[in-house]
Design an enzyme around this catalytic site. Structure first.
Site, PDB file in Angstrom:
ATOM      1  N   GLU A  48       0.835  -1.225   0.000  1.00 16.29           N
ATOM      2  CA  GLU A  48       0.000   0.000   0.000  1.00 16.29           C
ATOM      3  C   GLU A  48       0.864   1.267   0.000  1.00 16.29           C
ATOM      4  OE1 GLU A  48      -2.000  -0.439   3.747  1.00 16.29           O
ATOM      5  OE2 GLU A  48      -3.185  -2.151   3.111  1.00 16.29           O
ATOM      6  N   GLY A  85       2.057   4.978  -0.686  1.00 16.27           N
ATOM      7  CA  GLY A  85       1.452   6.259  -1.014  1.00 16.27           C
ATOM      8  C   GLY A  85       2.558   7.252  -1.359  1.00 16.27           C
ATOM      9  N   TYR A 114       4.479  18.511  11.239  1.00 15.96           N
ATOM     10  CA  TYR A 114       5.514  17.530  11.610  1.00 15.96           C
ATOM     11  C   TYR A 114       6.902  18.147  11.658  1.00 15.96           C
ATOM     12  CZ  TYR A 114       1.835  14.749   9.301  1.00 15.96           C
ATOM     13  OH  TYR A 114       0.650  14.214   8.866  1.00 15.96           O
ATOM     14  N   CYS A 158      -2.718  33.878   9.591  1.00 20.34           N
ATOM     15  CA  CYS A 158      -2.441  34.533  10.879  1.00 20.34           C
ATOM     16  C   CYS A 158      -2.131  33.531  11.975  1.00 20.34           C
ATOM     17  CB  CYS A 158      -3.628  35.408  11.262  1.00 20.34           C
ATOM     18  SG  CYS A 158      -3.821  36.711  10.062  1.00 20.34           S
ATOM     19  N   TYR A 182       0.581  13.879   0.497  1.00 20.54           N
ATOM     20  CA  TYR A 182       0.190  14.568   1.730  1.00 20.54           C
ATOM     21  C   TYR A 182       0.354  16.093   1.603  1.00 20.54           C
ATOM     22  CZ  TYR A 182       0.578   9.721   3.116  1.00 20.54           C
ATOM     23  OH  TYR A 182       0.443   8.348   3.163  1.00 20.54           O
TER      24      TYR A 182
HETATM   25  N1  LLP Z   1      -1.494   1.976   4.473  1.00 19.03           N
HETATM   26  C1  LLP Z   1      -1.967   2.427   5.647  1.00 19.03           C
HETATM   27  C2  LLP Z   1      -2.861   1.565   6.424  1.00 19.03           C
HETATM   28  C3  LLP Z   1      -1.604   3.702   6.108  1.00 19.03           C
HETATM   29  O1  LLP Z   1      -2.068   4.125   7.279  1.00 19.03           O
HETATM   30  C4  LLP Z   1      -0.764   4.524   5.321  1.00 19.03           C
HETATM   31  C5  LLP Z   1      -0.399   5.870   5.753  1.00 19.03           C
HETATM   32  C6  LLP Z   1      -0.316   4.013   4.099  1.00 19.03           C
HETATM   33  C7  LLP Z   1      -0.695   2.740   3.713  1.00 19.03           C
HETATM   34  C8  LLP Z   1       0.554   4.806   3.175  1.00 19.03           C
HETATM   35  O2  LLP Z   1       1.790   5.093   3.741  1.00 19.03           O
HETATM   36  P1  LLP Z   1       2.962   5.741   2.860  1.00 19.03           P
HETATM   37  O3  LLP Z   1       3.397   4.696   1.857  1.00 19.03           O
HETATM   38  O4  LLP Z   1       2.426   6.935   2.208  1.00 19.03           O
HETATM   39  O5  LLP Z   1       4.025   6.041   3.840  1.00 19.03           O
HETATM   40  N2  LLP Z   1       0.425  12.820   6.582  1.00 19.03           N
HETATM   41  C9  LLP Z   1       1.657  12.160   6.936  1.00 19.03           C
HETATM   42  C10 LLP Z   1       1.662  10.702   6.554  1.00 19.03           C
HETATM   43  C11 LLP Z   1       0.516   9.922   7.160  1.00 19.03           C
HETATM   44  C12 LLP Z   1       0.536   8.466   6.760  1.00 19.03           C
HETATM   45  C13 LLP Z   1      -0.655   7.748   7.273  1.00 19.03           C
HETATM   46  N3  LLP Z   1      -0.781   6.398   6.841  1.00 19.03           N
HETATM   47  C14 LLP Z   1       2.812  12.920   6.311  1.00 19.03           C
HETATM   48  O6  LLP Z   1       2.572  13.910   5.623  1.00 19.03           O
HETATM   49  O7  LLP Z   1       3.978  12.581   6.508  1.00 19.03           O
END
Ligand code: LLP
Length: 413
Positions: free
Chosen positions: A273, A275, A316, A342, A370
């Protein structure tokens, strides 16, 4: 490929000068490279080619319809966390049969919607969810395909806000509970057991926690098999990191080379998965310097993008690379790049050495994941336009929000 490179002193998005796109579409502006998205998706797809697999793009990272369409056309599946994300996938032409549904708080309505659509698998995160799903599926005369999301209790060594696989995090079920839940699930008329899922965190730069987690999950699979419960797939989650500054991020091929030997001979379908690793470096946020000001102590460049457009730095303390679109020669000054919102926390970068003048364009790299998805309308700011570039062509894939868009649904007394 780096989709955003300089030619003749100008930053390009694939083949188009970013200045041209900013002039045509205004700023702040999200730019995506269609070819970078495809290349990164294919890196995962081909890394897993030796086994039966499905790469499910984590829609939360970038849910723009054209982004999903691009990936769907390349054969991607999708990892969703809401009914809304399911609708996006379907409207983008993705197939429900390639969708996994994660998340700790699925509502009954979302369960029904997903069952009706015929999704591939629910990643169930608790006993309560399992019972509810069983009930909802039976009421529709269906069986819900499930994987239990286990919490392997390993430290992903990433930012605490984006680590998910520790016992103190809200996600998944522990191994002991998982074993008894699988036994219960096997006897539920509305449930069909397909697999097991885990996801330990995001922006992982070291794959060893992923392997540690995998070994624990394989142990569980063996114990279940001994108890007569056979799983058909393993979903190893997402989380591979990317380079924002000077990080050395693991390549999908390195990750798969470590993963696949451990899975050999088991006949398990492999799901992942990703992202961020697909979308982050396929996107830029372009912003214009509105004003330069000096506090006596600090130099500020006030830019037209703000925390409502890109919240990662504020939320973050994420460091994101910010580069001039048309670099100038000459001495640099250290600026804090702050937005018009602001809030003192409204900044995209601090102490950045830049040679800039008012009116110049800057580009925030790594903004394809994100970024827009976490944007808000705080301070009644319309969300930015999104443009996807494909070679020499640019498509507006989301129009800039207007004041009418912002006020829709509000009423005076
Ligand atoms: N699968 C599940 C169940 C997840 O909770 C997430 C991300 C992913 C896949 C995808 O993860 P990735 O491959 O993108 O690392 N907003 C934060 C990141 C939050 C990620 C939440 N879960 C940021 O901007 O760093």
């Amino acid at each position: 490929m780096d989709a955003f490179t300089y030619r003749d002193g100008q930053l390009l998005a694939e083949q188009i000068p970013v200045t041209e796109l900013a002039a045509r579409h205004g700023t702040p502006l999200y730019l995506y490279s269609r070819n970078a998205l495809l290349e990164r998706y294919r890196a995962f797809d081909s890394a897993l080619a030796p086994v039966d697999h499905l790469v499910c793009f984590a829609v939360k990272a970038n849910s723009n319809l054209a982004v999903l369409q691009t990936l769907a056309q390349a054969g991607a599946g999708f990892d969703i966390v809401s009914g809304g994300e399911l609708q996006r996938v379907l409207r983008a032409g993705g197939s429900a049969g390639k969708v996994v549904f994660s998340g700790v708080g699925k509502t009954e309505a979302e369960m029904r919607e997903a069952l009706d659509a015929g999704i591939y698998c629910f990643n169930v995160e608790s006993e309560s969810e399992l019972r509810r799903l069983d009930r909802v599926a039976q009421s529709l005369g269906r069986r819900a395909p499930i994987a239990l999301r286990v919490n392997p209790d390993v430290d992903p060594k990433t930012h605490p806000y984006i680590s998910t696989g520790l016992k103190k995090n809200k996600f998944g079920v522990d191994f002991a509970t998982a074993e008894s839940l699988y036994r219960e699930a096997a006897a539920m008329p509305g449930i069909e057991i397909l697999g097991v899922a885990s996801h330990i965190g995001s922006q992982l730069l070291d794959i060893s926690p992923l392997l540690e987690s995998l070994d624990k999950v394989l142990g569980l699979i063996d114990r279940l098999q001994a108890a007569g419960i056979r799983l058909r797939h393993i979903d190893v989650g997402g989380g591979l990191g990317v380079r924002y500054k000077d990080e050395v991020a693991p390549l999908p091929s390195d990750w798969a080379a470590a993963l696949l030997p451990r899975l050999a001979g088991r006949g398990l379908r492999v799901l992942t998965e990703p992202g961020r690793a697909i979308a982050a470096n396929a996107g830029l946020l372009v912003t214009r310097v509105e004003a330069i000001k000096d506090s006596g102590e600090k130099h500020f460049a006030v830019i037209d993008a703000a925390m409502n457009d890109l919240i990662r730095p504020t939320l973050y303390q994420a460091w994101m690379d910010i580069v001039p679109v048309t670099p100038r020669d000459g001495a640099t000054t250290e600026y804090d790049l702050v937005g018009p919102v602001c809030e003192t926390g409204d900044w995209l970068g601090k102490d950045r050495a830049l040679a800039i003048e008012e009116g110049d364009l800057l580009a925030v790299r790594g903004a394809g994941a994100y970024g827009f998805v976490m944007a808000s309308n705080y301070n009644t700011r319309g969300r930015a336009a999104e443009v996807m570039v494909d070679g020499g062509r640019a498509h507006v894939v989301r129009a800039r929000e207007t004041i009418d868009d912002l006020l829709r649904g509000e009423n005076l007394l």
